[in-house]
Write a protein that holds these residues in place. Structure first.
Motif, PDB file in Angstrom:
ATOM      1  N   PRO A  74       0.831  -6.353  -5.324  1.00 44.64           N
ATOM      2  CA  PRO A  74       1.265  -7.810  -5.411  1.00 44.64           C
ATOM      3  C   PRO A  74       0.271  -8.666  -5.752  1.00 44.64           C
ATOM      4  O   PRO A  74      -0.992  -8.490  -5.371  1.00 44.64           O
ATOM      5  CB  PRO A  74       1.922  -8.239  -4.113  1.00 44.64           C
ATOM      6  N   ALA A  75       0.229  -9.684  -6.762  1.00 43.50           N
ATOM      7  CA  ALA A  75      -0.497 -10.595  -7.131  1.00 43.50           C
ATOM      8  C   ALA A  75      -1.338 -11.229  -5.894  1.00 43.50           C
ATOM      9  O   ALA A  75      -2.372 -11.633  -5.756  1.00 43.50           O
ATOM     10  CB  ALA A  75      -0.253 -11.736  -7.938  1.00 43.50           C
ATOM     11  N   HIS A  76      -0.572 -11.322  -4.726  1.00 46.71           N
ATOM     12  CA  HIS A  76      -1.349 -11.811  -3.479  1.00 46.71           C
ATOM     13  C   HIS A  76      -0.322 -11.395  -2.411  1.00 46.71           C
ATOM     14  O   HIS A  76       0.966 -11.250  -2.366  1.00 46.71           O
ATOM     15  CB  HIS A  76      -1.239 -13.443  -3.554  1.00 46.71           C
ATOM     16  N   THR A  77      -0.918 -10.731  -1.159  1.00 50.54           N
ATOM     17  CA  THR A  77      -0.168 -10.362  -0.231  1.00 50.54           C
ATOM     18  C   THR A  77      -0.546 -11.191   1.017  1.00 50.54           C
ATOM     19  O   THR A  77       0.135 -11.177   1.986  1.00 50.54           O
ATOM     20  CB  THR A  77      -0.535  -8.889   0.087  1.00 50.54           C
TER      21      THR A  77
ATOM     22  N   GLY B 167      -6.531 -12.882  -1.798  1.00 53.26           N
ATOM     23  CA  GLY B 167      -5.805 -11.609  -2.103  1.00 53.26           C
ATOM     24  C   GLY B 167      -6.751 -10.709  -1.381  1.00 53.26           C
ATOM     25  O   GLY B 167      -7.776 -10.692  -0.877  1.00 53.26           O
ATOM     26  N   GLY B 168      -6.314  -9.307  -1.403  1.00 54.09           N
ATOM     27  CA  GLY B 168      -7.216  -8.083  -0.962  1.00 54.09           C
ATOM     28  C   GLY B 168      -6.317  -7.451   0.080  1.00 54.09           C
ATOM     29  O   GLY B 168      -5.100  -7.511  -0.130  1.00 54.09           O
ATOM     30  N   GLY B 169      -6.974  -6.287   0.845  1.00 55.66           N
ATOM     31  CA  GLY B 169      -6.074  -5.508   1.495  1.00 55.66           C
ATOM     32  C   GLY B 169      -6.268  -3.896   1.217  1.00 55.66           C
ATOM     33  O   GLY B 169      -7.083  -3.941   0.204  1.00 55.66           O
ATOM     34  N   SER B 170      -5.372  -3.392   1.630  1.00 55.77           N
ATOM     35  CA  SER B 170      -5.373  -1.916   1.409  1.00 55.77           C
ATOM     36  C   SER B 170      -3.913  -1.256   1.208  1.00 55.77           C
ATOM     37  O   SER B 170      -2.893  -1.911   1.553  1.00 55.77           O
ATOM     38  CB  SER B 170      -6.148  -1.261   2.363  1.00 55.77           C
ATOM     39  N   ASP B 171      -3.992  -0.212   0.591  1.00 54.77           N
ATOM     40  CA  ASP B 171      -2.792   0.618   0.483  1.00 54.77           C
ATOM     41  C   ASP B 171      -2.527   1.343   1.619  1.00 54.77           C
ATOM     42  O   ASP B 171      -3.310   1.645   2.576  1.00 54.77           O
ATOM     43  CB  ASP B 171      -2.552   1.308  -0.827  1.00 54.77           C
ATOM     44  N   ASP B 172      -1.365   2.462   1.520  1.00 55.89           N
ATOM     45  CA  ASP B 172      -1.258   3.113   2.770  1.00 55.89           C
ATOM     46  C   ASP B 172      -2.291   4.418   2.896  1.00 55.89           C
ATOM     47  O   ASP B 172      -2.271   5.021   3.864  1.00 55.89           O
ATOM     48  CB  ASP B 172       0.180   3.886   2.580  1.00 55.89           C
TER      49      ASP B 172
ATOM     50  N   ALA C 258      -8.505  -3.578  -5.403  1.00 57.02           N
ATOM     51  CA  ALA C 258      -9.226  -4.804  -5.990  1.00 57.02           C
ATOM     52  C   ALA C 258      -8.578  -5.479  -7.090  1.00 57.02           C
ATOM     53  O   ALA C 258      -8.735  -6.388  -7.609  1.00 57.02           O
ATOM     54  CB  ALA C 258     -10.507  -4.029  -6.611  1.00 57.02           C
ATOM     55  N   ALA C 259      -7.324  -4.957  -7.194  1.00 61.72           N
ATOM     56  CA  ALA C 259      -6.454  -5.681  -8.398  1.00 61.72           C
ATOM     57  C   ALA C 259      -5.763  -6.969  -8.002  1.00 61.72           C
ATOM     58  O   ALA C 259      -5.258  -7.762  -8.841  1.00 61.72           O
ATOM     59  CB  ALA C 259      -5.406  -4.857  -9.129  1.00 61.72           C
ATOM     60  N   GLN C 260      -6.075  -7.638  -6.887  1.00 56.73           N
ATOM     61  CA  GLN C 260      -5.271  -8.696  -6.177  1.00 56.73           C
ATOM     62  C   GLN C 260      -6.074  -9.861  -6.743  1.00 56.73           C
ATOM     63  O   GLN C 260      -7.226 -10.097  -6.821  1.00 56.73           O
ATOM     64  CB  GLN C 260      -5.367  -8.557  -4.824  1.00 56.73           C
ATOM     65  N   VAL C 261      -5.235 -10.810  -6.880  1.00 48.99           N
ATOM     66  CA  VAL C 261      -5.763 -12.263  -7.346  1.00 48.99           C
ATOM     67  C   VAL C 261      -5.920 -13.214  -6.259  1.00 48.99           C
ATOM     68  O   VAL C 261      -5.304 -13.114  -5.289  1.00 48.99           O
ATOM     69  CB  VAL C 261      -4.663 -12.912  -8.341  1.00 48.99           C
ATOM     70  N   GLN C 262      -7.124 -13.827  -6.323  1.00 49.54           N
ATOM     71  CA  GLN C 262      -7.611 -14.660  -5.047  1.00 49.54           C
ATOM     72  C   GLN C 262      -7.551 -16.137  -5.558  1.00 49.54           C
ATOM     73  O   GLN C 262      -7.616 -16.444  -6.698  1.00 49.54           O
ATOM     74  CB  GLN C 262      -9.021 -14.644  -4.582  1.00 49.54           C
ATOM     75  N   TYR C 263      -6.757 -16.802  -4.664  1.00 51.08           N
ATOM     76  CA  TYR C 263      -6.362 -18.339  -4.981  1.00 51.08           C
ATOM     77  C   TYR C 263      -7.110 -19.374  -4.131  1.00 51.08           C
ATOM     78  O   TYR C 263      -7.168 -18.907  -3.087  1.00 51.08           O
ATOM     79  CB  TYR C 263      -5.071 -18.582  -5.001  1.00 51.08           C
TER      80      TYR C 263
END
Length: 362
Positions: free
Chosen positions: A28-31, A47-52, A58-63
């Protein structure tokens, strides 16, 4: 091996679709939940975080700046009905070693899944060859051992969906397999949806939250037939508003800031039996303000911005709509100066009661 980029595997289309859908490393573009914005007063949405697997995505967008609450789209609408933010894009995802860890884990899981058989299993095997054994096609080369000998020198990029895009087909159209991009380099030209500063500017536009547009009236909620109703906006509304969208990954830092400046106010009285001032209903910014506050002694003067109702509302109300137009532009990575985007509008409706002027005969 040579062939069309979108048909890399010598198997059925159905199996390829299964393989690609399983390999869409979309994020997601932001979680993360952003801090509340306060009428454009600034907030951060990280944005940020990790998958399972626990690998950082790193693909998340920061707003940051004037962005809408809870990751939702903002309240500004484009004046150009044909303009839309990107439905999806390709962005940095994982470094070589992390990508190998992720892919190896997924492939092992798929190969051990009894529901995956036949041509689908062949598809998974050929995808594994693509990243492990230098198996490529057309203008897309294969990789040797997931490019681990280049770890730190680049990243694999993957498709990302815009969660605010209502069209499912458009949202999921960035479906190519993840591809490698060296640090400081641009993605190959065939990946037209690779993230750019202009695309980030459009995303910042989409999430931007602007102040409300409730105008001050004199007389206030109740006015009289043929009596000029003065309208103006508080000067605080004219502050410049900014929202920033950025992707910051190892070797790739792309940022764009979208700026909105008030431009004009348009009044729609809610009935055809009314005259706007000016005649076209558009009240421009003059000397840093829209309209002029009413003051005692101005009753017989014509306001620079206002409405004259020609009939009563008959015990009901008229929906006075005020639309504030904002001039929007952006600056970003590699951009020398500000670039224009379509104007944005914010609308608000106020219910106005219009009464006949009562006279007494003696």
């Amino acid at each position: 091996m040579k062939g069309a980029r979108h048909t890399p595997l010598n198997i059925s289309a159905a199996a390829l679709t299964l393989s690609l859908s399983a390999l869409l490393l979309t994020t997601p573009a932001h979680t993360a939940e952003p801090k509340p914005s306060d009428n454009g007063a600034g907030s951060n949405q990280q944005g940020g975080g990790s998958d399972d697997t626990g690998i950082y995505a790193a693909a998340q967008v920061q707003y940051s700046g004037a962005v809408a609450k809870n990751g939702g789209i903002g309240n500004v609408s484009s004046a150009d009905v044909n303009w839309t933010p990107p439905a999806c894009w390709y962005a940095p995802y994982l470094g070589a070693k992390d990508f190998k860890k992720k892919m190896s884990s997924d492939i092992e899981k798929w190969q051990n899944d009894p529901a995956i058989t036949g041509t689908a299993d062949s598809a998974i095997g050929e995808v594994q060859r693509h990243y492990k054994d230098d198996y490529g096609w057309a203008d897309t080369p294969g990789y040797k051992d997931y490019n681990v000998d280049k770890d730190g020198e680049g990243m694999f990029w993957a498709g990302v969906e815009n969660p605010n895009e209502p069209n499912y087909a458009a949202r999921t159209s960035c479906s190519d397999l993840p591809f490698w991009v060296e640090n400081g380099e641009t993605p190959p030209p065939q990946y037209e949806e690779a993230i750019t500063p202009e695309m980030l500017a459009a995303l910042a536009y989409q999430h931007m939250e602007l102040p409300g547009t409730k105008v001050t009236l004199a007389p206030q909620a109740i006015t009289k037939v043929n009596l000029p109703t003065w309208a103006w906006l508080d000067k605080a509304v004219f502050d410049e508003v900014q929202a920033t969208a950025a992707i910051n990954a190892p070797g790739f830092n792309i940022t764009a800031t979208t700026t909105a400046k008030p431009k004009s106010l348009t009044l729609s009285p809610g009935t055809a039996d009314a005259t706007t001032i000016p005649a076209d209903g558009g009240c421009p910014i003059v000397n840093g303000k829209i309209g002029e506050p009413y003051a005692k002694g101005k009753a017989k003067q014509t306001p620079p911005c206002g409405i004259v109702y020609r009939r009563s509302s008959g015990g009901e109300t008229f929906p006075l709509k005020a639309a504030l137009t904002w001039e929007i532009s952006w600056t970003g990575t590699g951009q020398a100066g500000a670039v224009g985007l379509p104007d944005g509008t914010i609308e608000a409706v106020q219910n106005i009661t219009v009464e006949e002027i009562q006279s007494v005969n003696r």
